[in-house]
Design an enzyme around this catalytic site. Structure first.
Site, PDB file in Angstrom:
ATOM      1  N   GLU A 173      34.640  -6.143  -3.742  1.00 25.53           N
ATOM      2  CA  GLU A 173      35.955  -6.536  -4.300  1.00 25.53           C
ATOM      3  C   GLU A 173      36.501  -7.811  -3.648  1.00 25.53           C
ATOM      4  O   GLU A 173      37.642  -7.844  -3.183  1.00 25.53           O
ATOM      5  CB  GLU A 173      36.954  -5.378  -4.168  1.00 25.53           C
ATOM      6  CG  GLU A 173      36.585  -4.206  -5.039  1.00 25.53           C
ATOM      7  CD  GLU A 173      37.644  -3.111  -5.134  1.00 25.53           C
ATOM      8  OE1 GLU A 173      38.649  -3.151  -4.404  1.00 25.53           O
ATOM      9  OE2 GLU A 173      37.449  -2.201  -5.969  1.00 25.53           O
ATOM     10  N   GLU A 292      32.144   1.550  -8.943  1.00 21.34           N
ATOM     11  CA  GLU A 292      33.282   2.402  -8.535  1.00 21.34           C
ATOM     12  C   GLU A 292      34.016   2.793  -9.802  1.00 21.34           C
ATOM     13  O   GLU A 292      34.536   1.921 -10.523  1.00 21.34           O
ATOM     14  CB  GLU A 292      34.241   1.673  -7.585  1.00 21.34           C
ATOM     15  CG  GLU A 292      33.745   1.580  -6.171  1.00 21.34           C
ATOM     16  CD  GLU A 292      34.773   1.018  -5.206  1.00 21.34           C
ATOM     17  OE1 GLU A 292      35.976   1.336  -5.354  1.00 21.34           O
ATOM     18  OE2 GLU A 292      34.365   0.246  -4.325  1.00 21.34           O
TER      19      GLU A 292
HETATM   20  O1  AHR Z   1      37.134   3.815  -3.357  1.00 18.60           O
HETATM   21  C1  AHR Z   1      38.279   3.465  -2.649  1.00 18.60           C
HETATM   22  C2  AHR Z   1      38.491   1.959  -2.581  1.00 18.60           C
HETATM   23  O2  AHR Z   1      38.773   1.467  -3.856  1.00 18.60           O
HETATM   24  C3  AHR Z   1      37.309   1.141  -2.135  1.00 18.60           C
HETATM   25  O3  AHR Z   1      37.221   1.019  -0.765  1.00 18.60           O
HETATM   26  C4  AHR Z   1      37.583  -0.198  -2.746  1.00 18.60           C
HETATM   27  O4  AHR Z   1      36.404  -0.892  -3.046  1.00 18.60           O
HETATM   28  C5  AHR Z   1      38.411   0.121  -3.971  1.00 18.60           C
HETATM   29  O5  AHR Z   1      39.540  -0.665  -4.036  1.00 18.60           O
END
Ligand code: AHR
Length: 503
Positions: A173, A292
């Site tokens: 990210e 994610e």
């Molecule tokens: O999954 C939780 C968080 O969400 C992770 O660390 C990050 O990559 C995202 O913002």
């Protein structure tokens, strides 16, 4: 009861489903690692300190790949802290989550755990505070056979054979202002290219995931992908997508329609990849890693309180969302969205695996159980193997406050190697069941072998340590199926798995 129709043909091929679509994510965050995967002294801990009750749930879930060690955590992480004798590893302050990191679970423990769980590793390098050299050294440590500084150190630390980590993420990210070492698209694209180049020079067999946007509503979305890929298209193999949804206003109709956004997100990222491909006259296609995804909104207030009380604590109970039955329905729809994009989405990670926005929960020193969202994932990972087929769905639709013309019936279909077929579907209607007509005439002689149903009369129903089976799958009402045609009942607000076998 409403009527809908689903037509399927073996020629309606979307693409082969990559088993890595059923990945998950373990971050050094909260109690995911410490108290989740790893808890020496727990009655169920094995000789490595891994909780065997958690391992059993992970294996049953059918997870294939585990992304690690972050997440935001990785952008401040020094991988060298996590190797060597445990008692000489440094204790560090993790600025991503304001937590103390003891480094007692590190790279070797992760690989051992992956082997015990039967999953493939997917390792992220730090491109926040660090760069190409440290990433290259890590690949050398993990994958080089021996005879060099880092590979010999691995052997000295007890791993004679290389770990053979084949899938790597180039940071996390990096478009987000919350990220340690946040970068502009151009800065990141350059460093991702250089890091990726050195990593592949060290091991040409690895695959690389470059960071796309952290969500589809980021202001830089699309420009970010375009600029980053312009810098590193030739070096990388996948671009990442991240997306979490919530229902803070209790608007079930809009919540269950959020995959409309997810679908558009995937289509847009694939289009940007192909636009850059065209611009560069490249023969290579960059595919998508949705690494994610989940529902995440229940724990916000609780997290603030935990950190207020215990900033820099260890293994804090952070992001411990307790999932409702409604959340399981959206997770089912998100899984179906991934399956319907199997031609471009090759990797996906449910974020995360244990305790932190997770399908599996544990008590420190105590019990482990499956949350509501565990079940649609288990079904997709178990029965969603083979070729994704496009179902032709004719369904009544609804308008809600955030979306228009959303089909009540959401479906995905999979053709298995043995000729069997599985149809997954969610009925988004809060009031009415669906009488679903099936037309599978092109498949020859199939029989309806099983109808699995996940339903609960209360959308807010949850599973807890004391009541772990409140929401769990049961046999569905099924229906009739003969000569490739049939009719089944899909109850209001339900997740369904319809399994058809060759006669
Ligand atoms: O999954 C939780 C968080 O969400 C992770 O660390 C990050 O990559 C995202 O913002």
């Amino acid at each position: 009861m409403q009527n809908a129709k689903l037509t399927l043909d073996r020629d309606f091929v979307i693409g082969p489903i990559d088993p890595r679509l059923y990945g998950s994510f373990v971050e050094h965050l909260g109690r995911c690692v410490y108290g989740g995967l790893y808890e020496p002294g727990h009655p169920a801990a094995d000789e490595d300190g891994f909780r065997t009750d958690v391992l059993a749930l992970v294996k049953d879930l059918g997870v294939t790949t585990i992304r690690y060690p972050g997440g935001n955590f990785v952008s401040g992480f020094q991988w060298e802290d996590s190797i060597g004798p445990r008692d000489s590893r440094p204790v560090r302050l993790d600025q991503a989550w304001s937590t103390t990191e003891p480094n007692t679970f590190g790279l070797h423990e992760y690989i051992t755990w992956c082997r015990k769980a039967g999953v493939q590793p997917m390792y992220s390098v730090n491109l926040g505070t660090r760069g190409p050299a440290e990433a290259r050294d890590l690949v050398e440590y993990a994958n080089f056979p021996g005879g060099s500084y880092w590979s010999d150190l691995r052997k000295q630390n007890g791993a004679e054979a290389p770990f053979g980590i084949k899938l790597w993420c180039l940071g996390n990210e990096m478009d987000g202002s919350w990220q340690i070492g946040h970068k502009t698209a151009q800065e990141y694209g350059r460093v991702a290219h250089e890091a990726g180049k050195l990593m592949k020079w060290m091991d040409p067999d690895i695959e690389l995931v470059v960071c796309g946007s952290s969500a589809s509503d980021m202001p830089t979305f699309v420009d970010w992908e375009n600029t980053v890929l312009d810098e590193c298209y030739d070096t990388v193999d996948y671009i990442s997508l991240h997306r979490y949804y919530g229902n803070p206003t209790g608007d079930t109709a809009s919540f269950l329609a959020r995959t409309v956004d997810m679908d558009a997100f995937i289509q847009t990222v694939a289009a940007v990849c192909d636009a850059v491909k065209g611009k560069k006259h490249s023969e290579k296609t960059v595919n998508l890693s949705f690494d994610e995804w989940n529902v995440w909104y229940h724990s916000g207030q609780q997290d603030e309180e935990v950190l207020q009380k215990n900033k820099w604590g260890r293994a804090l109970p952070l992001l411990e969302d307790v999932y409702t039955f409604e959340d399981a329905l959206l997770v089912g729809s998100m899984l179906m969205t991934l399956i319907r994009h199997a031609d471009r989405v090759k990797i996906a990670c449910l974020a995360q695996l244990v305790n932190v926005i997770a399908p599996i929960m544990t008590e420190d020193g105590g019990r482990a159980w499956a949350q509501t969202i565990y079940y649609p994932f288990l079904h997709a990972a178990r029965f969603g193997r083979g070729t994704s087929l496009r179902p032709l769905v004719a369904s009544p639709a609804y308008d809600c406050s955030e979306y228009r013309n959303v089909p009540y019936l959401d479906a995905a279909a999979v053709l298995h190697e043995d000729g069997g077929v599985t149809v997954f579907c969610v009925n988004r209607s809060e009031e009415e069941g669906i009488s679903l007509e099936l037309d599978f005439r092109a498949f020859g002689e199939l029989s309806l072998a099983e109808h699995i149903l996940l339903h609960h009369p209360d959308v807010q129903a949850v599973n807890t340590a004391d009541d772990p089976d409140r929401v769990r799958p049961e046999p569905g009402p099924g229906g009739t199926f003969e000569g490739g045609r049939g009719r089944v009942t899909i109850p209001a607000l339900s997740w369904n798995v319809l399994r058809f076998a060759q006669k």
